[in-house]
Design a protein around this motif. Sequence first.
Motif, PDB file in Angstrom:
ATOM      1  N   UNK A 176      26.910 -17.886  -0.513  1.00 40.92           N
ATOM      2  CA  UNK A 176      27.903 -18.740  -1.394  1.00 40.92           C
ATOM      3  C   UNK A 176      27.407 -18.006  -3.000  1.00 40.92           C
ATOM      4  N   UNK A 177      26.689 -17.255  -3.024  1.00 38.54           N
ATOM      5  CA  UNK A 177      26.198 -16.710  -4.617  1.00 38.54           C
ATOM      6  C   UNK A 177      27.486 -16.026  -5.137  1.00 38.54           C
ATOM      7  N   UNK A 179      31.743 -25.217  -4.166  1.00 40.31           N
ATOM      8  CA  UNK A 179      30.899 -25.885  -3.699  1.00 40.31           C
ATOM      9  C   UNK A 179      30.560 -27.321  -4.286  1.00 40.31           C
ATOM     10  N   UNK A 180      31.343 -27.697  -5.638  1.00 37.77           N
ATOM     11  CA  UNK A 180      31.254 -28.672  -6.093  1.00 37.77           C
ATOM     12  C   UNK A 180      32.649 -29.499  -5.928  1.00 37.77           C
ATOM     13  N   UNK A 228      28.401 -22.618   4.639  1.00 38.20           N
ATOM     14  CA  UNK A 228      26.872 -22.714   4.826  1.00 38.20           C
ATOM     15  C   UNK A 228      26.430 -22.292   6.136  1.00 38.20           C
ATOM     16  N   UNK A 229      27.414 -22.347   7.183  1.00 41.02           N
ATOM     17  CA  UNK A 229      27.067 -22.114   8.593  1.00 41.02           C
ATOM     18  C   UNK A 229      26.319 -21.173   8.896  1.00 41.02           C
ATOM     19  N   UNK A 230      26.617 -19.963   8.508  1.00 42.85           N
ATOM     20  CA  UNK A 230      25.744 -18.726   9.007  1.00 42.85           C
ATOM     21  C   UNK A 230      24.741 -18.280   7.823  1.00 42.85           C
ATOM     22  N   UNK A 263      27.676 -29.445  -2.347  1.00 38.59           N
ATOM     23  CA  UNK A 263      27.248 -28.925  -1.154  1.00 38.59           C
ATOM     24  C   UNK A 263      26.321 -27.892  -1.269  1.00 38.59           C
ATOM     25  N   UNK A 264      25.022 -28.246  -0.606  1.00 36.01           N
ATOM     26  CA  UNK A 264      23.608 -27.609  -0.546  1.00 36.01           C
ATOM     27  C   UNK A 264      23.231 -27.580   0.840  1.00 36.01           C
ATOM     28  N   UNK A 265      22.960 -26.245   1.296  1.00 37.25           N
ATOM     29  CA  UNK A 265      22.247 -26.479   2.623  1.00 37.25           C
ATOM     30  C   UNK A 265      23.131 -26.961   3.851  1.00 37.25           C
ATOM     31  N   UNK A 266      24.507 -26.886   3.510  1.00 32.72           N
ATOM     32  CA  UNK A 266      25.335 -27.339   4.272  1.00 32.72           C
ATOM     33  C   UNK A 266      25.562 -28.898   4.529  1.00 32.72           C
ATOM     34  N   UNK A 267      24.850 -29.644   3.525  1.00 37.61           N
ATOM     35  CA  UNK A 267      24.967 -31.008   3.489  1.00 37.61           C
ATOM     36  C   UNK A 267      25.786 -31.353   2.072  1.00 37.61           C
ATOM     37  N   UNK A 268      26.683 -32.396   2.255  1.00 37.81           N
ATOM     38  CA  UNK A 268      27.122 -33.054   1.175  1.00 37.81           C
ATOM     39  C   UNK A 268      25.945 -34.120   0.350  1.00 37.81           C
ATOM     40  N   UNK A 269      26.324 -34.648  -0.885  1.00 39.76           N
ATOM     41  CA  UNK A 269      25.472 -35.400  -1.516  1.00 39.76           C
ATOM     42  C   UNK A 269      25.318 -36.741  -0.849  1.00 39.76           C
TER      43      UNK A 269
END
Length: 104
Positions: A17-18, A25-26, A39-41, A61-67
């Motif tokens: 995602x960089x 992402x937000x 994030x999947x791959x 979203x961080x590491x494929x997970x929402x807050x």
Amino acid sequence: MGYAMSWNDDWASQAQCKQAGPDELFVRGAAQNRAKQMCAGCPVRTECLAEALDNEMEWGVWGGMTERERRAILRKRPNVTSWRRLFEAAQAEHEAAHGVANLA
């Protein structure tokens, strides 16, 4: 025999995602599913998630997970003091169980 994946301290520079803008992402609602797909791959998804959990990131979203998903994990495992150490230990255990050589 495969090669072990060691923890990547420079994970942010290798995140898929960089190149994405923060607006990707937000996000809220259904847009979160699109962000999670990014994030999947990702090769550093675990490092990213550990960072978010260890620092209790409130948004995005961080590491494929929402807050919301991260808050649920933190509530379920309140005694974890370092998610990074937990994930590293799990990774090492997995590699040992599957005969992966650590050549890092």
